[in-house]
Enzyme design. Structure first.
Site, short mmCIF file in Angstrom:
data_model
loop_
_atom_site.label_atom_id
_atom_site.label_comp_id
_atom_site.label_asym_id
_atom_site.label_seq_id
_atom_site.Cartn_x
_atom_site.Cartn_y
_atom_site.Cartn_z
N HIS A 6 10.83 -80.86 39.23
CA HIS A 6 9.93 -81.89 39.74
C HIS A 6 9.43 -82.73 38.56
O HIS A 6 8.87 -82.19 37.61
CB HIS A 6 8.74 -81.25 40.44
CG HIS A 6 9.11 -80.45 41.65
ND1 HIS A 6 9.04 -80.95 42.93
CD2 HIS A 6 9.57 -79.17 41.78
CE1 HIS A 6 9.43 -80.02 43.81
NE2 HIS A 6 9.76 -78.93 43.12
N GLU A 59 11.11 -69.24 49.88
CA GLU A 59 10.16 -68.97 48.81
C GLU A 59 8.92 -68.36 49.46
O GLU A 59 8.70 -67.16 49.40
CB GLU A 59 9.83 -70.26 48.05
CG GLU A 59 8.87 -70.05 46.88
CD GLU A 59 8.41 -71.36 46.25
OE1 GLU A 59 7.87 -71.31 45.12
OE2 GLU A 59 8.54 -72.43 46.89
N ASP A 63 11.71 -75.56 37.68
CA ASP A 63 10.80 -76.01 38.74
C ASP A 63 9.74 -76.95 38.17
O ASP A 63 9.92 -78.17 38.19
CB ASP A 63 10.16 -74.80 39.42
CG ASP A 63 9.68 -75.09 40.83
OD1 ASP A 63 9.85 -76.22 41.30
OD2 ASP A 63 9.14 -74.16 41.48
N ASP A 64 8.64 -76.43 37.68
CA ASP A 64 7.55 -77.21 37.08
C ASP A 64 7.19 -76.55 35.74
O ASP A 64 6.20 -75.82 35.65
CB ASP A 64 6.32 -77.21 38.00
CG ASP A 64 6.65 -77.69 39.40
OD1 ASP A 64 6.78 -78.91 39.59
OD2 ASP A 64 6.79 -76.83 40.30
#
Length: 328
Positions: A12, A193, A271-272
């Site tokens: 992201h 998730e 992801d982040d």
């Protein structure tokens, strides 16, 4: 591990913003977002719901296409340090122009320009996947899909669904996915998730996705795992994220090794990354330490990522050359 070329498919853009970058923007704009940082200056949150709050607070500093231009350069610089040669990043018109097509086009132009600069200077290639935010609801997801369709091409290559997996059902977002598919975009969605195996089945059935973001809770239904292996559906696995958010207590308890052993096609992503105190190099190192995986396993993940990437054949050919050169 750092020098090994890596491809990242689950990333992201705003979530990869270095905390110092966000603090700097907040200072420039006279915004007080001090409550989202700890004493050391890192992002702080209590659980997944609070993570979403902090994430969205951080994005409040990103107001203009120029902000996103600067963000893209800062993020790609960090990725390149870990040996990432290709990245697909999630972009949301919700944060870039409020889902107005004209405004969104300006943001895409700025991000793309920064990506081209980074490719020339750092050797990293970026492509964008437009994501609807699940907890913002299906109506806004339709507007997001229209933005995606209007910018589909060689830079915007995919469409996805992110946000709170517990909000609504995948079928609620089918219109947006159909719209994106008709525009020639590839499809992925976060599932498996916070939702169990049924959420994985739902995005496959109702959204007809090619890849699944996370998908790790498929392990709770071994028949589903076998179906994923047989179909070749690729999971975008983010081990560090899953552990940081409390989905699993540690890497040894994470199902990535079980999924791999059962023949599911996997890729590894961050992801982040600053939210989860990770990098692609750290992900590889932690997996090596936990499961004694050698370079060949990670080469396999990179090859899977290349095969599953949403970019065009010419871009894939250039990336393949980079992977081959690294072993020459």
């Amino acid at each position: 591990m750092t020098r090994q070329p890596k491809l990242e498919l689950h990333h992201h853009l705003e979530g990869a913003a270095p905390p110092a970058f966000i603090r700097g923007l907040a200072k420039e704009k006279h915004l007080d977002i001090s409550g989202i940082f700890d004493a050391a200056g890192n992002y702080q949150y209590k659980d997944f719901a609070d993570f979403l709050r902090v994430y969205e607070a951080a994005t409040q500093t990103l107001k203009t296409p120029e902000d996103y231009h600067r963000l893209t350069l800062a993020v790609l610089e960090e990725s390149a340090k870990s040996g990432v040669i290709y990245c697909e990043t999630f972009l949301s018109p919700d944060f870039c122009g409020g889902r107005d097509v004209g405004a969104w086009q300006d943001y895409v132009a700025a991000i793309r320009d920064a990506a081209q600069m980074a490719e020339a200077q750092m050797g990293i290639t970026l492509r964008g996947i437009v994501t609807a935010i699940r907890h913002f609801g299906p109506d806004k997801a339709r507007q997001t899909a229209i933005c995606a369709a209007e910018t589909a091409g060689d830079f915007i290559v995919g469409f996805g669904l992110a946000g709170d997996e517990r909000a609504g059902q995948p079928a609620d977002f089918a219109w947006g996915f159909d719209c994106a598919h008709e525009a020639g975009l590839h499809l992925t969605a976060h599932a498996g998730e916070w939702g169990g195996p049924e959420s994985v089945r739902a995005v496959l059935r109702d959204l007809r996705v090619e890849r699944i973001g996370h998908g790790v809770r498929a392990i709770e239904d071994l028949a589903l795992v076998d179906e994923l292996a047989e179909s070749g559906t690729v999971l975008e696995v983010c081990p560090g994220s899953n552990i940081a958010l409390g989905l699993y207590p540690n890497l040894r308890a994470h199902p990535i090794a079980q999924l791999y052993a059962r023949g599911v096609k996997l890729t590894v992503s961050t992801d982040d990354p600053p939210f989860f105190h990770t990098t692609m190099t750290r992900e590889y190192e932690n997996l090596h330490e936990a499961f004694d995986w050698d370079e060949g396993v990670f080469d396999g993940f990179a090859q899977t990522a290349l095969d599953a990437a949403f970019c065009d054949v010419d871009t894939k050919a250039e990336l393949r050359k980079k992977l081959e050169t690294s072993h020459a």
